[in-house]
Design a protein around this motif. Structure first.
Motif, PDB file in Angstrom:
ATOM      1  N   SER A   1     -10.658  -0.395   5.465  1.00  0.00           N
ATOM      2  CA  SER A   1      -9.263  -1.254   4.586  1.00  0.00           C
ATOM      3  C   SER A   1      -7.905  -0.317   4.741  1.00  0.00           C
ATOM      4  N   VAL A   2      -7.089  -1.136   4.259  1.00  0.00           N
ATOM      5  CA  VAL A   2      -5.798   0.019   4.104  1.00  0.00           C
ATOM      6  C   VAL A   2      -5.703  -0.686   2.637  1.00  0.00           C
ATOM      7  N   THR A   3      -4.832  -0.016   2.053  1.00  0.00           N
ATOM      8  CA  THR A   3      -3.731  -0.176   0.564  1.00  0.00           C
ATOM      9  C   THR A   3      -2.744   0.486   0.436  1.00  0.00           C
ATOM     10  N   GLN A   4      -1.764  -0.802   0.970  1.00  0.00           N
ATOM     11  CA  GLN A   4      -0.492  -0.300   0.453  1.00  0.00           C
ATOM     12  C   GLN A   4       0.155  -0.621  -0.882  1.00  0.00           C
ATOM     13  N   LEU A   5       0.037   0.945  -1.740  1.00  0.00           N
ATOM     14  CA  LEU A   5       0.314   1.159  -2.986  1.00  0.00           C
ATOM     15  C   LEU A   5       1.926   0.286  -3.658  1.00  0.00           C
ATOM     16  N   ASP A   6       2.664  -0.285  -2.911  1.00  0.00           N
ATOM     17  CA  ASP A   6       3.841  -0.668  -3.443  1.00  0.00           C
ATOM     18  C   ASP A   6       4.304  -1.538  -2.189  1.00  0.00           C
ATOM     19  N   SER A   7       4.528  -3.122  -3.184  1.00  0.00           N
ATOM     20  CA  SER A   7       4.824  -4.477  -2.240  1.00  0.00           C
ATOM     21  C   SER A   7       6.171  -4.385  -1.557  1.00  0.00           C
ATOM     22  N   GLN A   8       6.902  -3.804  -2.794  1.00  0.00           N
ATOM     23  CA  GLN A   8       8.471  -4.162  -2.411  1.00  0.00           C
ATOM     24  C   GLN A   8       9.261  -1.796  -2.986  1.00  0.00           C
ATOM     25  N   VAL A   9       9.986  -1.856  -2.296  1.00  0.00           N
ATOM     26  CA  VAL A   9      10.756  -0.248  -2.306  1.00  0.00           C
ATOM     27  C   VAL A   9      12.521  -0.359  -1.963  1.00  0.00           C
ATOM     28  N   PRO A  10      12.914  -0.478  -3.649  1.00  0.00           N
ATOM     29  CA  PRO A  10      14.499  -0.884  -3.803  1.00  0.00           C
ATOM     30  C   PRO A  10      14.401   0.942  -3.195  1.00  0.00           C
ATOM     31  N   VAL A  11      15.813   1.857  -2.892  1.00  0.00           N
ATOM     32  CA  VAL A  11      16.567   2.314  -2.811  1.00  0.00           C
ATOM     33  C   VAL A  11      18.555   2.748  -2.474  1.00  0.00           C
ATOM     34  N   PHE A  12      18.412   3.330  -2.390  1.00  0.00           N
ATOM     35  CA  PHE A  12      19.868   3.229  -2.276  1.00  0.00           C
ATOM     36  C   PHE A  12      20.626   3.934  -0.702  1.00  0.00           C
ATOM     37  N   GLU A  13      21.361   4.085  -0.515  1.00  0.00           N
ATOM     38  CA  GLU A  13      21.166   3.784   1.221  1.00  0.00           C
ATOM     39  C   GLU A  13      21.683   5.563   1.178  1.00  0.00           C
ATOM     40  N   GLU A  14      21.015   6.501   1.544  1.00  0.00           N
ATOM     41  CA  GLU A  14      21.054   8.015   2.445  1.00  0.00           C
ATOM     42  C   GLU A  14      20.762   8.490   1.001  1.00  0.00           C
ATOM     43  N   ALA A  15      19.720   8.029   0.557  1.00  0.00           N
ATOM     44  CA  ALA A  15      18.447   8.618  -0.390  1.00  0.00           C
ATOM     45  C   ALA A  15      17.743   8.886   0.593  1.00  0.00           C
ATOM     46  N   PRO A  16      16.054   9.796   0.231  1.00  0.00           N
ATOM     47  CA  PRO A  16      14.954   9.283   0.840  1.00  0.00           C
ATOM     48  C   PRO A  16      13.592   8.183   0.703  1.00  0.00           C
ATOM     49  N   VAL A  17      12.608   8.056   1.225  1.00  0.00           N
ATOM     50  CA  VAL A  17      12.196   7.457   1.127  1.00  0.00           C
ATOM     51  C   VAL A  17      10.445   8.033   1.205  1.00  0.00           C
ATOM     52  N   GLU A  18       9.286   7.427   0.184  1.00  0.00           N
ATOM     53  CA  GLU A  18       8.377   7.010   0.548  1.00  0.00           C
ATOM     54  C   GLU A  18       7.928   5.949   0.715  1.00  0.00           C
ATOM     55  N   LEU A  19       6.342   5.053   1.416  1.00  0.00           N
ATOM     56  CA  LEU A  19       5.821   4.462   1.116  1.00  0.00           C
ATOM     57  C   LEU A  19       4.671   4.482   0.971  1.00  0.00           C
ATOM     58  N   ARG A  20       3.694   4.504   0.321  1.00  0.00           N
ATOM     59  CA  ARG A  20       2.817   5.289  -0.232  1.00  0.00           C
ATOM     60  C   ARG A  20       1.671   4.040   0.822  1.00  0.00           C
ATOM     61  N   CYS A  21       0.359   4.505   1.965  1.00  0.00           N
ATOM     62  CA  CYS A  21      -0.761   4.246   2.000  1.00  0.00           C
ATOM     63  C   CYS A  21      -2.367   5.114   2.126  1.00  0.00           C
ATOM     64  N   ASN A  22      -2.840   4.312   1.890  1.00  0.00           N
ATOM     65  CA  ASN A  22      -3.950   4.794   1.914  1.00  0.00           C
ATOM     66  C   ASN A  22      -4.993   4.068   2.382  1.00  0.00           C
ATOM     67  N   TYR A  23      -6.333   4.379   2.939  1.00  0.00           N
ATOM     68  CA  TYR A  23      -6.826   4.056   3.929  1.00  0.00           C
ATOM     69  C   TYR A  23      -8.501   4.149   3.509  1.00  0.00           C
ATOM     70  N   SER A  24      -9.739   3.085   4.086  1.00  0.00           N
ATOM     71  CA  SER A  24     -10.774   4.030   3.821  1.00  0.00           C
ATOM     72  C   SER A  24     -11.615   3.358   5.051  1.00  0.00           C
ATOM     73  N   SER A  25     -11.745   4.285   5.877  1.00  0.00           N
ATOM     74  CA  SER A  25     -13.155   4.193   6.983  1.00  0.00           C
ATOM     75  C   SER A  25     -14.107   5.075   7.244  1.00  0.00           C
ATOM     76  N   SER A  26     -15.075   4.163   8.019  1.00  0.00           N
ATOM     77  CA  SER A  26     -16.696   4.595   8.073  1.00  0.00           C
ATOM     78  C   SER A  26     -15.986   5.621   9.662  1.00  0.00           C
ATOM     79  N   VAL A  27     -15.146   5.009  10.570  1.00  0.00           N
ATOM     80  CA  VAL A  27     -15.229   5.974  11.617  1.00  0.00           C
ATOM     81  C   VAL A  27     -13.975   6.605  12.083  1.00  0.00           C
ATOM     82  N   SER A  28     -14.137   7.157  13.145  1.00  0.00           N
ATOM     83  CA  SER A  28     -13.183   8.275  13.588  1.00  0.00           C
ATOM     84  C   SER A  28     -11.522   7.077  13.036  1.00  0.00           C
ATOM     85  N   VAL A  29     -10.672   7.562  12.531  1.00  0.00           N
ATOM     86  CA  VAL A  29      -9.797   7.801  12.188  1.00  0.00           C
ATOM     87  C   VAL A  29      -8.494   7.129  13.115  1.00  0.00           C
ATOM     88  N   TYR A  30      -7.603   6.267  13.499  1.00  0.00           N
ATOM     89  CA  TYR A  30      -6.882   5.667  14.220  1.00  0.00           C
ATOM     90  C   TYR A  30      -5.511   5.110  13.352  1.00  0.00           C
TER      91      TYR A  30
END
Lengths: 117, 111
Positions: B3-32
């Protein structure tokens, strides 16, 4: 490399008619192709997985008689929406997995927007 | 199961600013793990992927992501965004023969 095309990009049809969507891998052979459906502002929902020369594997809840998938060659898979109804209107996206290298990566087509009137 | 969870549905940022989009996962096998970008009315384009090796993965358009096994995360970052980065971003984990996608994060760049 690894380009996937879809045709048509957009189709409008009348309720009750059938629509065929083609998915082609242009510069590689794809033993496995996938068909997804995407509703507005939502993620992709896997409909089925098709392997060249064999029957497609459908996800739970997807009607195999309504969404006919054919993967007759290593570069072509088709999705036919039979007896389409307005609720079938959606964005359909195919993807392909490269057969001879990097088998973990899927490459996606540009999508086909279907509108059933 | 994966399963995959993206913690933010929307991320507004200003141009030239840094950004981080978050993602957490769960997996019982090798992770790709994968990040894809979808521009309006288009299919998905592969940004980057983690299959093995270095946990810091660099992709196209100046994006990078870091695989963190202990935190089961695969966050996407860019040090300076551009208007053209406005799009929907999907994190995905490879499960048994198929990709499992997160719900997507809409990145909006304001001038």
């Amino acid at each position: 490399g690894a380009v996937v095309s879809q045709h048509p990009s957009r189709v409008i049809c009348k309720s009750g008619t059938s629509v065929k969507i083609e998915c082609r891998s242009l510069d590689f052979q794809a033993t496995t192709m996938f068909w997804y459906r995407q509703f507005p502002k939502q993620s992709l929902m896997l409909m089925a997985t098709s392997n060249e020369g064999s029957k497609a594997t459908y996800e739970q809840g997807v009607e195999k008689d309504k969404f006919l998938i054919n993967h007759a060659s290593l570069t072509l898979s088709t999705l036919t929406v039979t007896s389409a109804h307005p609720e079938d209107s959606s964005f359909y996206i195919c993807s392909a997995r490269v057969a001879d290298r990097d088998q973990e990566t899927q490459y996606f087509g540009p999508g086909t927007r279907l509108l059933v009137l | 199961a994966q399963s995959v969870t993206q913690l933010d549905s929307q991320v507004p940022v200003f141009e030239e600013a840094p950004v981080e989009l978050r993602c957490n996962y769960s997996s019982s096998v090798s992770v790709y793990l994968f990040w894809y970008v979808q521009y309006p009315n288009q299919g998905l384009q592969l940004l980057l992927k983690y299959l093995s090796g270095s946990t810091l993965v660099k992709g196209i358009n100046g994006f990078e992501a870091e695989f963190n096994k202990s935190q089961t995360s695969f966050h996407l970052r860019k040090p300076s965004v551009h208007i053209s980065d406005t799009a929907e971003y999907f994190c995905a984990v490879r499960g048994a023969q198929k990709l499992v996608f997160g719900q997507g994060t809409r990145l909006t760049i304001n001038p």
